[in-house]
Design a protein around this motif. Structure first.
Motif, short mmCIF file in Angstrom:
data_model
loop_
_atom_site.label_atom_id
_atom_site.label_comp_id
_atom_site.label_asym_id
_atom_site.label_seq_id
_atom_site.Cartn_x
_atom_site.Cartn_y
_atom_site.Cartn_z
N LEU A 34 -13.81 81.44 -14.03
CA LEU A 34 -12.72 80.48 -13.95
C LEU A 34 -12.95 79.28 -14.86
O LEU A 34 -11.99 78.69 -15.37
CB LEU A 34 -12.54 80.02 -12.50
CG LEU A 34 -11.92 81.07 -11.57
CD1 LEU A 34 -11.90 80.58 -10.13
CD2 LEU A 34 -10.51 81.42 -12.02
N VAL A 35 -14.18 78.90 -15.08
CA VAL A 35 -14.47 77.82 -16.04
C VAL A 35 -14.00 78.21 -17.43
O VAL A 35 -13.36 77.42 -18.14
CB VAL A 35 -15.97 77.48 -16.04
CG1 VAL A 35 -16.34 76.63 -17.26
CG2 VAL A 35 -16.36 76.75 -14.76
N MET A 36 -14.32 79.44 -17.83
CA MET A 36 -13.87 79.91 -19.15
C MET A 36 -12.35 80.00 -19.21
O MET A 36 -11.74 79.68 -20.22
CB MET A 36 -14.51 81.27 -19.46
CG MET A 36 -16.00 81.21 -19.67
SD MET A 36 -16.69 82.75 -20.33
CE MET A 36 -16.23 83.90 -19.05
N GLN A 37 -11.74 80.45 -18.10
CA GLN A 37 -10.28 80.52 -18.05
C GLN A 37 -9.68 79.12 -18.16
O GLN A 37 -8.69 78.91 -18.86
CB GLN A 37 -9.85 81.17 -16.74
CG GLN A 37 -8.35 81.39 -16.63
CD GLN A 37 -7.86 82.52 -17.52
OE1 GLN A 37 -8.15 83.67 -17.28
NE2 GLN A 37 -7.14 82.18 -18.57
N ALA A 38 -10.30 78.16 -17.47
CA ALA A 38 -9.80 76.79 -17.51
C ALA A 38 -9.84 76.23 -18.93
O ALA A 38 -8.94 75.50 -19.34
CB ALA A 38 -10.63 75.91 -16.57
N GLY A 39 -10.89 76.58 -19.66
CA GLY A 39 -10.98 76.11 -21.03
C GLY A 39 -9.84 76.61 -21.90
O GLY A 39 -9.49 75.98 -22.90
N ALA A 40 -9.25 77.74 -21.50
CA ALA A 40 -8.15 78.31 -22.29
C ALA A 40 -6.81 77.68 -21.95
O ALA A 40 -5.91 77.64 -22.79
CB ALA A 40 -8.08 79.82 -22.06
N ILE A 41 -6.65 77.19 -20.72
CA ILE A 41 -5.33 76.71 -20.28
C ILE A 41 -5.26 75.21 -20.10
O ILE A 41 -4.18 74.67 -19.87
CB ILE A 41 -4.91 77.41 -18.97
CG1 ILE A 41 -5.85 77.00 -17.81
CG2 ILE A 41 -4.88 78.92 -19.12
CD1 ILE A 41 -5.43 77.58 -16.47
N GLY A 42 -6.39 74.50 -20.19
CA GLY A 42 -6.40 73.06 -19.94
C GLY A 42 -5.86 72.26 -21.11
O GLY A 42 -5.89 72.68 -22.26
N SER A 43 -5.37 71.06 -20.78
CA SER A 43 -4.86 70.13 -21.78
C SER A 43 -5.81 68.95 -21.92
O SER A 43 -6.63 68.70 -21.04
CB SER A 43 -3.46 69.63 -21.36
OG SER A 43 -2.56 70.71 -21.25
N PRO A 44 -5.72 68.19 -23.02
CA PRO A 44 -6.62 67.06 -23.21
C PRO A 44 -6.61 66.09 -22.04
O PRO A 44 -5.54 65.68 -21.56
CB PRO A 44 -6.07 66.40 -24.48
CG PRO A 44 -5.40 67.52 -25.22
CD PRO A 44 -4.81 68.40 -24.17
N GLY A 45 -7.81 65.74 -21.55
CA GLY A 45 -7.94 64.74 -20.50
C GLY A 45 -7.74 65.25 -19.09
O GLY A 45 -7.89 64.49 -18.13
N GLU A 46 -7.42 66.51 -18.90
CA GLU A 46 -7.16 67.02 -17.57
C GLU A 46 -8.45 67.28 -16.80
O GLU A 46 -9.52 67.47 -17.37
CB GLU A 46 -6.37 68.33 -17.63
CG GLU A 46 -4.89 68.17 -17.87
CD GLU A 46 -4.14 69.48 -17.67
OE1 GLU A 46 -3.00 69.43 -17.18
OE2 GLU A 46 -4.69 70.54 -18.01
N VAL A 47 -8.30 67.31 -15.47
CA VAL A 47 -9.32 67.83 -14.58
C VAL A 47 -8.74 69.09 -13.95
O VAL A 47 -7.69 69.03 -13.31
CB VAL A 47 -9.71 66.83 -13.48
CG1 VAL A 47 -10.65 67.48 -12.47
CG2 VAL A 47 -10.39 65.62 -14.09
#
Length: 620
Positions: free
Chosen positions: A505-518
């Protein structure tokens, strides 16, 4: 070749070697059997054609035709792979290859027979009839051979087990169990809630009922264990299965990962007892491989804290996506060696993929980033033990706050495109030094995302099962030493997830996250620590005491994943939520004010990175 046939082929080859046969001898005998099948088929076809009046048969052309067909069988059988060990006895693949061979021979030899039928005295329909007979004889011989080999492979003195799930994994496991003489298990029946499978038999093993029938089926079969053959069994299902199985005295066993089963990397010895990790942390993860590959494949990737539990698993999973370069950074040389062993198969520590450095050393980090120029950074290096950091808050500040800032600045210097900061649920409404320091790291990462416009983001999740110094290894050590288990409070709960699931999920988050998000990982329902302690004691078979120590300084009774006032919480992935924290400029960080505020009111969920001259926290 399918997985099932690959497994079967492996067993057959082992059996062949055990009997001292060479592959040449084995397939030579098979060819001779097929040759005899053709000869019998042609003779039978011509006798049938003349109504068993043998005197009407012209035997010389018939025998010549037998010789031609036998030669063609060798040539075409080799061409189609029948005699090259490509297929297993009685498989659909082998049946298809034999059919291609027989049809080709029948068609090829029918041409001269039809043209010269009157001259040689052979019926025009001879090859058509004999082809069907030959194929039937060849198939019968192979089927009988497969039955014989299967019977020889059946295990002796194995314990009877039930299999939960008669789908792909169930069929895979029953085949393994019945074709491995060393198997500890012999399947006696399936349980499956799919009504369409109620009369199904797999390799002779029947579906005996639905899961609710477990008591009746267990008593009638005298099974001693239940093997869960469900590909995506989560903790809720496993808890329900365990409760039902315990009521009838069945041990519950689970399978390895589905990918390992498909790749043939596992054996029946990998079927294991149900663990506490399975019961509280097994969350199926739907990974969007394409989106992950887009930002990891052929990229230069650096992981800080690569010698730790999360960092090493991240490295292992990232390596699957074919990065151009994977750089593993840590100050723990032993941890780096263990990670290198997992990734490269050696721990020589003499290659450039391992980097010995401390994130507290800003100058060293900048030199490394400028020289190696990573494009993606996963920042997993941190101090994480809450009680220890309560005693030594300076260490939390130096590593979790300033260390993160050092990594961020080094990444910004060379224009890193994606930066993923690994955070913790203790950063939500923090009440501990650990939580405040990780909250500060989140806010610094948000600042970097705002400054660069690139995907600089944080990923927040709770406790990971099996990490060094975490709850489960601690309990296991206490149980092994026959010492009481210590629990802070009978009602204390925590979120749990296994390390591989968290890293996916960390790797997945890196693909869908936007700048500055948590990005906040869905950890499922919180679990009472007391329940874990009781279950682990029960699994150990020991009688141990549980001692309540009381909540420690900064420790919460119930952890949270989302902080008060975090803006824009929403979800675009089934197991990942998006939120935002206020960024903080590094120039406004003040260590003494941070400590003073903590000393004044450490129970109040206020601030993470105190700005110079003001509180500046998002929770105030």
């Amino acid at each position: 070749m399918s997985v099932k046939n690959w497994l079967w082929s492996t067993h057959v080859q082992d059996e062949t070697r055990a009997r001292g046969e060479s592959i040449f001898v084995r397939f030579g005998v098979q060819y001779l059997t097929d040759a005899v099948a053709w000869a019998l088929a042609i003779v039978a076809a011509v006798v049938f054609r003349y109504d068993f009046v043998v005197s009407r048969v012209h035997w010389v052309p018939v025998l010549f035709l037998c010789l031609v067909v036998i030669v063609l069988q060798l040539l075409l059988g080799w061409t189609f792979g029948v005699y090259r060990g490509r297929f297993t006895y009685g498989s659909f693949e082998e049946a298809r290859a034999v059919a291609y061979t027989v049809v080709t021979i029948a068609l090829f030899s029918s041409v001269p027979v039809v043209i010269f039928s009157a001259q040689i005295g052979v019926p025009r329909s001879l090859m058509l009839i004999s082809g069907f007979i030959a194929y039937g004889l060849m198939g019968a011989v192979r089927y009988l051979k497969r039955m014989y080999v299967t019977q020889r492979m059946r295990p002796d003195n194995a314990q009877p087990v039930l299999l939960l799930g008669a789908g792909f994994m169930g069929s895979l496991m029953v085949r393994r169990m019945l074709t491995d003489r060393e198997s500890e298990y012999i399947p006696v029946g399936f349980l499956d809630d799919d009504r369409s499978k109620r009369n199904l038999h797999l390799m002779g093993v029947p579906v005996l009922g639905r899961f609710k029938d477990i008591v009746k089926v267990a008593n009638s079969t005298r099974a001693t264990a239940l093997v869960v053959c469900v590909a995506r069994a989560d903790s809720n299902l496993l808890q329900r299965v365990t409760t039902m199985a315990d009521s009838v005295g069945l041990k519950v066993k689970v399978l390895p990962e589905l990918d390992d089963l498909n790749d043939g990397r596992t054996t029946l010895k990998d079927v294991r007892d149900l663990s506490i990790e399975d019961l509280i942390g097994r969350h199926p993860v739907d990974t969007d491989v394409a989106s992950i590959a887009d930002y990891l494949s052929n990229k230069r990737i650096l992981v800080t804290g690569a010698g730790g539990s999360i960092g090493s698993e991240l490295c292992r999973q990232i390596a699957k996506f074919g990065p151009a370069e994977l750089m593993m950074l840590d100050r723990d040389e032993t941890g780096l060696q263990q990670t290198q062993l997992q990734i490269s198969g050696h721990g020589l520590l003499d290659s450039t993929d391992v980097i010995l450095a401390d994130i507290r050393d800003a100058d060293a980090l900048e030199r490394i980033f400028v020289a190696r120029r990573p494009e993606v950074v996963f920042h997993a290096a941190a101090l994480k033990h809450l009680p220890m950091l309560e005693q030594y808050p300076d260490e939390a500040w130096k590593t979790n706050v300033l260390g993160t800032l050092n990594v961020l600045r080094a990444a910004m210097t060379i224009g890193v495109e994606t930066f993923v900061n690994i955070s913790t649920d203790k950063a939500a409404n923090p009440t501990s030094i650990l939580g405040h320091s990780k909250r500060a790291a989140e806010r610094l990462t948000a600042w970097a995302g705002k400054e660069t416009g690139h995907s600089y983001l944080s990923v927040r999740f709770g406790n990971v099962l099996g990490s060094r110094g975490s709850l489960l290894p601690t309990f296991q050590a206490l149980i092994a030493a026959d010492k009481p288990l210590t629990v802070t409070h009978p009602d204390a709960t925590r979120y749990f997830m296994t390390i591989p699931e968290a890293c996916q999920l960390v790797m997945q988050a890196g693909a869908i996250g936007s700048p500055g998000e948590v990005l906040i990982l869905d950890m499922g329902k919180p679990v009472r620590i007391l329940d874990i302690a009781r279950r682990m004691i029960a699994q150990s078979g020991k009688s141990l005491e549980i001692i309540y120590t009381g909540l420690r300084d900064g420790e919460k009774l119930h952890e949270e994943l989302t902080g008060v006032g975090e803006a824009g919480a929403h979800r675009t992935h089934a197991l990942i939520s998006h939120a935002r924290v206020l960024p903080i400029d590094p120039s406004r960080l003040d260590r003494s004010e941070w400590q003073r505020r903590w000393d004044d009111d450490q129970a109040e969920t206020a601030i993470v990175g105190i700005e110079r001259g003001s509180l500046g926290g998002v929770n105030r």
